[in-house]
Design a protein around this motif. Structure first.
Motif, PDB file in Angstrom:
ATOM      1  N   TYR A  70       0.717  -1.182   0.023  1.00  0.00           N
ATOM      2  CA  TYR A  70      -0.018   0.142   0.126  1.00  0.00           C
ATOM      3  C   TYR A  70       0.905   1.073  -0.023  1.00  0.00           C
ATOM      4  CZ  TYR A  70      -4.618   2.149   1.038  1.00  0.00           C
ATOM      5  OH  TYR A  70      -5.695   2.825   1.106  1.00  0.00           O
TER       6      TYR A  70
ATOM      7  N   GLY B  78      -5.062   4.710   8.320  1.00  0.00           N
ATOM      8  CA  GLY B  78      -5.994   4.451   7.353  1.00  0.00           C
ATOM      9  C   GLY B  78      -5.543   3.486   6.786  1.00  0.00           C
TER      10      GLY B  78
ATOM     11  N   LYS C 237      -5.872   0.066   9.011  1.00  0.00           N
ATOM     12  CA  LYS C 237      -7.160  -0.088   9.353  1.00  0.00           C
ATOM     13  C   LYS C 237      -7.762  -0.887   8.077  1.00  0.00           C
ATOM     14  CE  LYS C 237      -9.072   2.683  12.928  1.00  0.00           C
ATOM     15  NZ  LYS C 237      -9.502   3.899  13.253  1.00  0.00           N
ATOM     16  N   GLU C 238      -7.604  -0.426   6.906  1.00  0.00           N
ATOM     17  CA  GLU C 238      -8.156  -0.892   5.691  1.00  0.00           C
ATOM     18  C   GLU C 238      -7.774  -2.344   5.258  1.00  0.00           C
ATOM     19  OE1 GLU C 238      -8.296   0.070   1.149  1.00  0.00           O
ATOM     20  OE2 GLU C 238      -8.185   1.767   2.412  1.00  0.00           O
TER      21      GLU C 238
ATOM     22  N   GLU D  78      -8.885  -4.736   8.722  1.00  0.00           N
ATOM     23  CA  GLU D  78     -10.230  -4.972   8.878  1.00  0.00           C
ATOM     24  C   GLU D  78     -10.843  -6.277   8.296  1.00  0.00           C
ATOM     25  OE1 GLU D  78     -12.077  -1.341   7.951  1.00  0.00           O
ATOM     26  OE2 GLU D  78     -12.006  -0.348   9.914  1.00  0.00           O
ATOM     27  N   LYS D  79     -10.283  -6.713   7.028  1.00  0.00           N
ATOM     28  CA  LYS D  79     -10.805  -7.656   6.001  1.00  0.00           C
ATOM     29  C   LYS D  79      -9.772  -8.735   6.194  1.00  0.00           C
ATOM     30  CE  LYS D  79      -9.170  -4.801   2.114  1.00  0.00           C
ATOM     31  NZ  LYS D  79      -9.507  -3.918   1.128  1.00  0.00           N
TER      32      LYS D  79
END
Length: 889
Positions: free
Chosen positions: A480, A607, A610-611, A614-615
């Motif tokens: 990322y 962010g 978290k992104e 979370e999945k």
């Protein structure tokens, strides 16, 4: 029984009376404030779990009295907050749990009692290999192959996640266990069952210590020991000495965290910290990010300590917020640590506790460096690399030598690749991998590599196409921020495409080299080189065809890949010449610390974390589609070559068997120093001429389907045959490297497994002779289970790596140690004698036992059962037998 320390329990917040903690300051004991912060974690766990049975008041007193008793081999119990497993070591753990359920049922007990009591996370990260690289679809191709090869294992693990309570499984493709632990799983402070207490962890991977960088006390244990912890047993440990490591000064602008850790690794090896805790302090710690600290803590096994602890400070708290943790929970974490005196201010020397000894490092003295060619502790300054490698070429065969004849030092072999002609020589780089938890968790070195790649491409430099380049990030967050900061495309242009999320090249999952490259290496008997940003470079680990392997920072991995050789002096010689004929030097494209930090501040943001996280448990569609059985007892498939019910519990009864004297044992193998768990139980590829290959062929498999030893740890038939199967094994009975030994009754030279089978059929017990640091390296339970299945009853060594000794104990194999000043040489042992080891009826920890030889000679050795608990396990034939009897009775 009630806890005798209940009077110090109080709410953390009066508004939430049901959320309590043990306030250690209420002990009103002046010794508490002088304890190292790592020992305070042990103390809190002992007080909270004190039941006067597994944990006694006497244990609490011993920990409080650490300064006085630290040198006296005092045993204390420790109940960690959680357990973490990776799939290579996790599969055999789940196999053992499934087999233990069967065994408890056979003995008339309730099989569902076999269940993790202590929370366990299993991260699938060791199964993916670099089969495809240098192409945009490398990641998808490698992941597809991973599922094709490992479908049986993954279905079994999915069954385990459903059959066992308190076990969470993080699917493949998520990242490397230690990075996922750092960025997501670690709590720092637990909030469980109405209590706050320090997070702590043991894991079935030696680099579990990485989490110490965040202030979570953790270390690697044997898979067998971890299973006992999961079943609610405390770890029995000798209260450790704590070496205070004082950091001063600021790193130079061109130095990376990798350079710092390789410097510390060599320094602490020289200091001697085996079996000790190292705790970092001093104003220099405040100069290090959590990622830098985690990099240093990660390589703790390479300098031999049990743990490498950085107490929690405000930078740790900031990291929790940066990685997207819940802000309210983070504030509770800080409040709790302040309340119990466990929040550190590294600039405040009045907080400095007592240490066993203090050593110092001025960070400004660190220079860029690598480690190799065969061990992580063999640090070489980058400025000396060319000269050092050329010295190693001619030096005697050993850790720093390849014994190449002087007239062959400049041998060159021509070969063709993809229609073009190239040359290979000694020192040619054939693998360049940015890999492993040590460095991929660290944005500064990953962005540093990205910025270097950008400058290299802009300067017109490229990497030769036959070099196997790869990038395996430790988590999706890395991809990322590399993408968002704009450097990912430049990495790809140089051949460093993302090939997978997992521990790949560093564990030996480097995949095949091009055939023409292998032929050239073989033809010229070349010392080809792998350069990797990993933490392990033992012989035979990275790839069978790279005899020299160097650990380096991610930017240096790229630099050496561009150069194409390790035989370069970056200060005097150019990295390459671009299309315009201009010489480009490393200093022209090396990014400064300030450049890197500016990019990091802008692009590594909460962010992202978290992104990605979370999945994490649902993002892998292939995992979601797996069909796993739902029964509480596992239905073993007799056709499976991956998952097999192990024979460890065959014939187990509720009654204990008295340990017997080992009579007239043959020596299976005789070793020198530093035999690693990679030598004993390799994790990499299965050689086509090996006993394991013959077994798999007999089951109808082709070589393409063999996969690796690491992936087949759920099958004892493969793993027993893979024991001592490393092609770089040096057995004193044989005059060349290889997995063979002499079967003394016949005089034949056989594969180790075949010799062991002959001995077993004739009813002969076996032992192994070894030198110093037997079992160094990864915490590999099969390095103890394998010898046990071969019929090895005892090992006689000069010293042991901590985890491996514990694993031998867990399997009921006796770890014997020569008396101080003695070894095979001083005692005149050839290994061709037969050994009778007298086991007395009444055993005590660390007692001396007599060994008689068939030559008439006798001598004594120390039986390394270090605690009464370990003796209990031995009387039961191992730790798992003990747990089965306990659950079935």
């Amino acid at each position: 029984m009630s806890n005798p320390f209940e009077q110090i329990v109080e709410p953390l917040d009066p508004k939430q009376p049901l959320k309590k903690f043990f306030n250690l300051n209420k002990l009103k004991d002046v010794r508490y404030a002088r304890l190292p912060f790592s020992i305070r974690v042990l103390l809190e766990a002992a007080i909270r779990n004190c039941d006067e049975f597994l944990v006694k008041k006497e244990d609490v007193e011993n920990i409080l009295n650490w300064k006085v008793v630290q040198h006296k081999n005092v045993e204390v119990p420790f109940k960690p907050a959680r357990v973490i497993l990776q799939d290579f070591t996790g599969v055999p753990a789940v196999v053992d749990f499934a087999a233990m359920r069967d065994a408890v049922k056979k003995l008339g007990g309730d099989p569902e009692k076999i269940n993790p009591i202590c929370p366990a996370d299993l991260v699938i990260d060791h199964s993916i290999q670099v089969d495809f690289n240098r192409r945009p679809d490398s990641l998808q191709k490698n992941q597809d192959l991973e599922f094709e090869r490992n479908k049986e294992r993954f279905e079994f693990l999915k069954w385990g996640s459903q059959a066992f309570e308190n076990m969470r499984i993080i699917p493949p493709g998520s990242g490397i266990i230690h990075q996922v632990n750092l960025e997501y799983l670690a709590r720092v402070v637990m909030d469980q069952d109405g209590y706050y207490y320090p997070d702590s962890v043991v894991g079935t991977d030696s680099h579990t210590t990485m989490i110490d960088g965040l202030g979570v006390l953790g270390w690697g244990v044997g898979g067998i020991e971890a299973e006992a912890v999961m079943l609610g047993q405390p770890i029995s440990m000798v209260l450790p000495e704590v070496v205070g490591y004082k950091l001063l000064g600021n790193p130079q602008p061109l130095v990376t965290s990798t350079d710092i850790v390789l410097t510390i690794t060599k320094h602490l090896r020289q200091v001697g910290v085996v079996g000790k805790f190292v705790e970092f302090f001093g104003p220099g710690v405040a100069q290090l990010s959590i990622a830098d600290r985690a990099t240093i803590a990660n390589m703790c096994p390479e300098y031999g300590a049990t743990a490498a602890y950085f107490p929690v400070d405000d930078i740790s708290i900031g990291y929790l917020i940066q990685t997207g943790r819940d802000k309210e929970k983070v504030m509770c974490t800080k409040k709790y640590l302040e309340a119990v005196g466990m929040l550190r201010d590294f600039k405040n020397s009045s907080q400095d506790p007592d240490f066993t000894q203090v050593v110092e490092l001025d960070l400004s003295t660190v220079v860029p460096c690598c480690s190799g060619p065969k061990r992580p502790q063999d640090k070489v300054a980058v400025s000396d690399m060319k000269k050092d490698f050329e010295t190693c070429l001619g030096a005697k065969q050993g850790f720093k030598g390849f014994q190449i004849a002087p007239d062959r030092h400049n041998s060159v072999v021509k070969f063709s690749f993809e229609g073009r002609d190239f040359e290979l020589a000694h020192g040619s780089v054939v693998i360049a991998a940015i890999t492993s938890c040590t460095n991929t968790s660290n944005p500064s070195v990953m962005l540093g590599a990205g910025l270097l790649a950008k400058k290299a491409v802009e300067a017109g430099l490229m990497i030769k196409p036959y070099i196997k380049t790869s990038l395996s990030p430790g988590s999706g967050v890395v991809t990322y921020y590399l993408r968002e900061s704009g450097v990912m495309s430049y990495l790809s242009q140089l051949g460093f495409d993302v090939v997978g999320y997992g521990c790949m090249t560093c564990i030996g999952n480097s995949g095949p080299l091009p055939e023409s490259v292998v032929e050239a290496i073989t033809q010229g008997d070349l010392v080809a080189v792998g350069v990797l940003s990993g933490n392990r470079n033992f012989e035979g680990r990275v790839h069978p065809n790279t005899r020299a392997n160097y650990l380096a920072s991610p930017p240096l991995v790229i630099a050496y890949a561009i150069a194409g050789t390790i035989r370069i002096d970056f200060e005097k010689e150019p990295l390459g010449i671009n299309a315009s004929g201009k010489k480009i030097f490393l200093k022209d494209i090396w990014p400064t610390r300030n450049e890197i930090q500016a990019v990091e501040r802008k692009f590594v943001i909460p962010g992202m974390f978290k992104e990605v996280y979370e999945k994490i448990e649902t993002v892998n569609e292939s995992w979601n589609a797996l069909d796993a059985p739902s029964d509480k007892l596992y239905t073993w498939n007799p056709k499976s070559t991956y998952i097999k019910s192990p024979p460890f519990f065959d014939g187990l009864t509720l009654a204990l068997q008295t340990p017997k004297t080992i009579e007239d044992a043959y020596v299976l193998l005789s070793f020198g120093d530093s035999v690693t768990t990679d030598h004993i139980s390799p994790a990499g590829n299965i050689a086509r001429n090996s006993p394991a290959a013959r077994y798999l062929t007999s089951r109808g498999l082709t070589p393409r389907e063999f996969n690796s030893y690491g992936s087949r740890r759920g099958n004892d038939a493969v793993m027993a045959r893979g024991t001592f199967a490393n092609i770089r094994l040096v057995n004193k009975f044989i005059d060349k490297q290889g997995p063979q030994t002499i079967h003394f009754p016949s005089g034949e030279v056989l594969d180790v497994f075949d010799a062991a089978e002959r001995y077993k059929q004739a009813g002969h017990p076996l032992i192994v002779l070894a030198g110093k640091e037997y079992g160094a390296g990864s915490s590999r339970d099969w390095a103890a289970k394998g010898p046990f299945l071969l019929g090895v009853k005892a090992v006689l060594a000069e010293s042991y790596e901590r985890i491996h000794r514990s694993n031998l104990v867990g399997m009921g194999v006796i770890p014997l140690q020569y008396l101080p000043g003695e070894d095979a040489g001083t005692l005149g042992l050839t290994g061709r004698e037969r050994y009778t080891i007298i086991i007395p009826e009444k055993l005590k920890p660390q007692m001396n036992v007599q060994i008689k030889l068939d030559t008439g000679k006798t001598f004594h050795a120390i039986m390394r059962f270090d605690t009464d608990v370990e003796l209990t396990y031995f009387h039961n034939g191992g730790i798992l037998n003990y747990m089965i009897r306990k659950m079935a009775s």
